[in-house]
Design an enzyme around this catalytic site. Structure first.
Site, PDB file in Angstrom:
ATOM      1  N   PHE A 366      37.216  42.245  35.720  1.00 38.92           N
ATOM      2  CA  PHE A 366      38.346  41.918  36.902  1.00 38.92           C
ATOM      3  C   PHE A 366      38.607  42.658  38.227  1.00 38.92           C
ATOM      4  O   PHE A 366      39.617  42.835  38.512  1.00 38.92           O
ATOM      5  CB  PHE A 366      39.559  42.175  35.808  1.00 38.92           C
ATOM      6  CG  PHE A 366      39.410  42.323  34.371  1.00 38.92           C
ATOM      7  CD1 PHE A 366      39.243  40.850  33.308  1.00 38.92           C
ATOM      8  CD2 PHE A 366      39.723  43.515  33.534  1.00 38.92           C
ATOM      9  CE1 PHE A 366      39.069  41.045  32.271  1.00 38.92           C
ATOM     10  CE2 PHE A 366      39.466  43.538  32.012  1.00 38.92           C
ATOM     11  CZ  PHE A 366      38.950  42.347  31.632  1.00 38.92           C
ATOM     12  N   CYS A 367      37.324  42.364  38.708  1.00 40.59           N
ATOM     13  CA  CYS A 367      37.221  42.818  39.961  1.00 40.59           C
ATOM     14  C   CYS A 367      37.856  44.134  39.929  1.00 40.59           C
ATOM     15  O   CYS A 367      38.456  44.733  41.066  1.00 40.59           O
ATOM     16  CB  CYS A 367      37.743  41.998  40.989  1.00 40.59           C
ATOM     17  SG  CYS A 367      37.240  40.148  40.920  1.00 40.59           S
TER      18      CYS A 367
END
Length: 706
Positions: A366-367
């Site tokens: 999720f970055c």
């Protein structure tokens, strides 16, 4: 369909979009930098939107002003690029520290930060004395400093952990300027800028109410703009400028930072988003609702156990055994699913199973690599080893050496319901809990070159994602079987796939050589389209990352598709005659072994013929042990040479009943149990090593592996 990716983007409501559509029909907008009446009206709408933003966050225009940006990342970059650091060291920062320093001009952030924050270090490394990536323990003893910037995560986008915003004042008391990354927090929780007074706040509106995209905000506390003096300019941001010197004077407040013409249509749409939140009872009501659902989901997941008593779900949070309070935890749950033996199911596998049940989730890191590393226990050495093994962000490598490289994230929004919990529970109970039948793996002593199977079935798919055409012989072209995936259906420019439109499996397409026609049949209707290429103009399209030249078919065909699919703006498109590529995903040919299909058929009581149809292969062979095709590297079919490109990684498409379009997870579960800790592959992609004009593949041809 439970939409559980609200941390990725909120969903706009139908009423919100309907009201926006009416507004756009009634209101004409223009470039706000002009001075005619429509431009002035547009400028007024933008200023009204600024006030609405401040009111929503309980901020006074005496204390803050709003700069519209493209998104949170853009807001953060404005701060980092312009912040007035005063470094004393001459050398560029080359290492990241894990502590804060006394009396240095520094840039700092939490390890639990989005990549948009971490990426700022490249903008500042030659303008600061140090860069620090710290845990929240650093707030226990904050050193004095000046001209330093701390970018503080308000809520983790990885697991929903909320950080204590009282640390804003603590940092400021020690001389720090604080930029609050509020993107994740404000999606389902309030932010009170009278109670908490950061110097800068970065956010995106699509996270809050789904639409508009491409519009964010940087909320700047007045006098803090002195810490980010503009060092560049663009259209609309200067009071005075000369073209042949470095002289320029910036405008004041928001006008100095909104470079060029902003998305004024999108900015005008913000008001409708705030109206939507009010219709839902306000953000505090949304927070209460989403927190309650998340807490119930957490309880359900944490109590699931296998028959041997081992936990089914490994949850990543500040307290894995208890859901935090509303002040500590947002509406996000991140986890991996474990096997009865303690190993992990890959998150891509979980995502594919979720898709069968209509559950939309997010997987990966999720970055946010810092939080991912902490909660999953990924070391520096593991990161580098994973990279050497080919791991890339967004790929299918979800397990390396048995360890997960990411996780599954469920996040709730204002439209979430308690019924979503039941759907997820049903999926887990049916697909991951309990003992599952196990298969015996193929003996490694068997050698594929000792077998010479024969071709027993040949298929082509004239229209991508539609039903196959079965024949005794297919001519070969440079693209594969003649006419195989030469056509595809698009709607408003978007390719229709079987994954998103299961009804496509009930559309059949066959080639009538006698009439030189493509015959399309669907739901009792039939249409013929001439195979001779038309003179329609070419258009390049991206299909599975490949850029392919296409031509559109006639309007009669398009209207027929609209009718049989009950959709609008459908088009049948075709690859150009001189294209070297068809609309295949990975490779021109997919080969499967009938014996491997039979193994799965025995377990799930679905006929072998139906499973073959579900696997959508071009070539089926008979006469070798099951799954030995996994070891193939090269092969020849009656003297035509092929190389193996890769194994075919399977998704939920194989769960679609070819007669009804209904999804049934039994096949992918059977394949999952056979593969155990491996990828969900079945069949091999092959391609010709050299093309020979006038060749064909026929039923009964012998295959030799070498």
């Amino acid at each position: 369909m439970p939409y559980l990716d609200n941390a990725g983007a909120a969903l706009p409501s139908k009423r919100q979009l309907d009201e926006l559509s009416k507004f756009r029909n009634d209101m004409i907008l223009a470039n706000p930098h002009s001075r005619h009446s429509t431009a002035l009206k547009t400028k007024q709408l933008m200023n009204s939107a600024r006030l609405r933003v401040l009111q929503y966050f309980n901020a006074s225009s005496d204390d803050y002003f709003v700069v519209f940006t493209y998104n949170t990342t853009h807001s953060l970059k404005i701060v980092a690029e312009n912040f007035k650091f005063t470094r004393t060291k001459t050398e560029e920062v080359s290492e990241i520290s894990n502590i804060l320093y006394e009396n240095q001009s520094q840039f700092a952030y939490l390890y639990d930060s989005h990549h948009s924050v971490i990426g700022l270090r490249n903008f500042v490394k030659n303008r600061v004395d140090s860069i620090s990536c710290v845990s929240e323990n650093a707030f226990e003893n904050i050193p004095n400093t000046s001209n330093s910037l701390f970018v503080l995560t308000a809520m983790s986008n990885f697991c929903g952990k909320k950080y204590d915003l009282d640390n804003i004042a603590k940092l400021q008391e020690k001389g720090w300027s604080v930029c609050l990354d509020a993107a994740s927090l404000v999606s389902t929780a309030p932010l009170d800028l009278k109670k908490y007074r950061p110097n800068f706040v970065a956010l995106s509106f699509y996270k809050m109410f789904g639409y508009p995209t491409g519009v964010g905000a940087l909320i700047i506390r007045k006098n803090s703009e002195q810490m980010i003096p503009k060092n560049s300019f663009a259209g609309g941001t200067v009071q005075s400028v000369e073209e042949d010197s470095f002289y320029f004077i910036s405008k004041d407040l928001e006008d100095a930072y909104e470079e060029g013409t902003m998305n004024f249509h999108g900015i005008a749409a913000i008001q409708h988003g705030f109206d939507e939140i009010e219709r839902c009872g306000g953000i505090k009501n949304i927070q209460n609702k989403t927190y309650s659902i998340a807490k119930q989901m957490f309880k359900m997941l944490s109590t699931k156990v296998h028959e041997n008593g081992k936990q089914v779900v490994e949850i990543y949070s500040q307290n894995s055994s208890e859901f935090g309070t509303q002040d500590e935890q947002g509406a996000i749950i991140t986890f991996n699913i474990k096997r009865p033996d303690g190993g992990y199911y890959g998150y891509n596998e979980v995502e594919k199973i979720c898709a069968i049940f209509g559950i939309e989730i997010r997987t990966g890191c999720f970055c946010n690599i810092g939080a991912c590393r902490k909660y999953l226990g990924i070391s520096h050495e593991m990161i580098q080893n994973n990279q050497r093994q080919g791991k890339r962000c967004g790929d299918e490598m979800d397990l390396i050496d048995g360890k997960p490289t990411g996780a599954v994230r469920i996040s709730f929004g204002r439209q979430s319901e308690e019924d979503d919990i039941l759907v997820v529970e049903n999926m887990i109970d049916n697909c991951f809990v309990g003992s599952m039948a196990q298969f015996s793996q193929v003996s490694t002593s068997l050698k594929i070159h000792n077998y010479s199977p024969e071709v027993v079935r040949l298929c082509a798919f004239p229209i991508k994602s539609c039903a196959s055409e079965t024949k005794d012989s297919f001519n070969l072209t440079e693209r594969g079987f003649e006419y195989d995936r030469d056509f595809m259906i698009v709607q408003s420019g978007i390719t229709l796939s079987l994954k998103t439109h299961p009804e496509l499996c009930r559309i059949s397409a066959t080639i009538s050589e006698d009439k030189s026609m493509l015959e399309i049949k669907a739901f009792g209707e039939m249409l013929e389209y001439p195979l001779k290429y038309s003179n329609n103009s070419e258009q390049e399209r991206f299909v599975c990352r490949n850029k392919i030249s296409t031509i559109s078919c006639d309007e009669k065909t398009n209207k027929w598709l609209d009718n049989v699919l009950d959709m609008q703006n459908c088009q049948l498109v075709r690859v150009t005659n001189d294209s070297f590529k068809s609309f295949v995903n990975e490779s021109p040919f997919l080969l499967i072994n009938e014996a491997s299909v039979h193994i799965l058929s025995q377990i799930i009581n679905i006929p072998t013929s139906e499973i073959i149809t579900r696997f959508r292969s071009n070539i089926v062979v008979r006469g070798m042990p099951p799954f030995i095709e996994d070891t193939a590297k090269h092969l020849s079919i009656e003297g035509i040479n092929f190389e193996v490109v890769d194994k075919c990684l399977r998704c939920e498409m194989i769960c679609i009943d070819p007669d009804t379009g209904v999804k049934d997870p039994s096949l992918i579960l059977a394949l999952r149990n056979f593969r155990k800790n491996q990828k969900l592959t079945f069949g091999i992609y092959i391609r010709q090593t050299s093309f020979q004009q006038g060749t064909s593949i026929n039923i009964g041809d012998m295959v030799q592996f070498n």
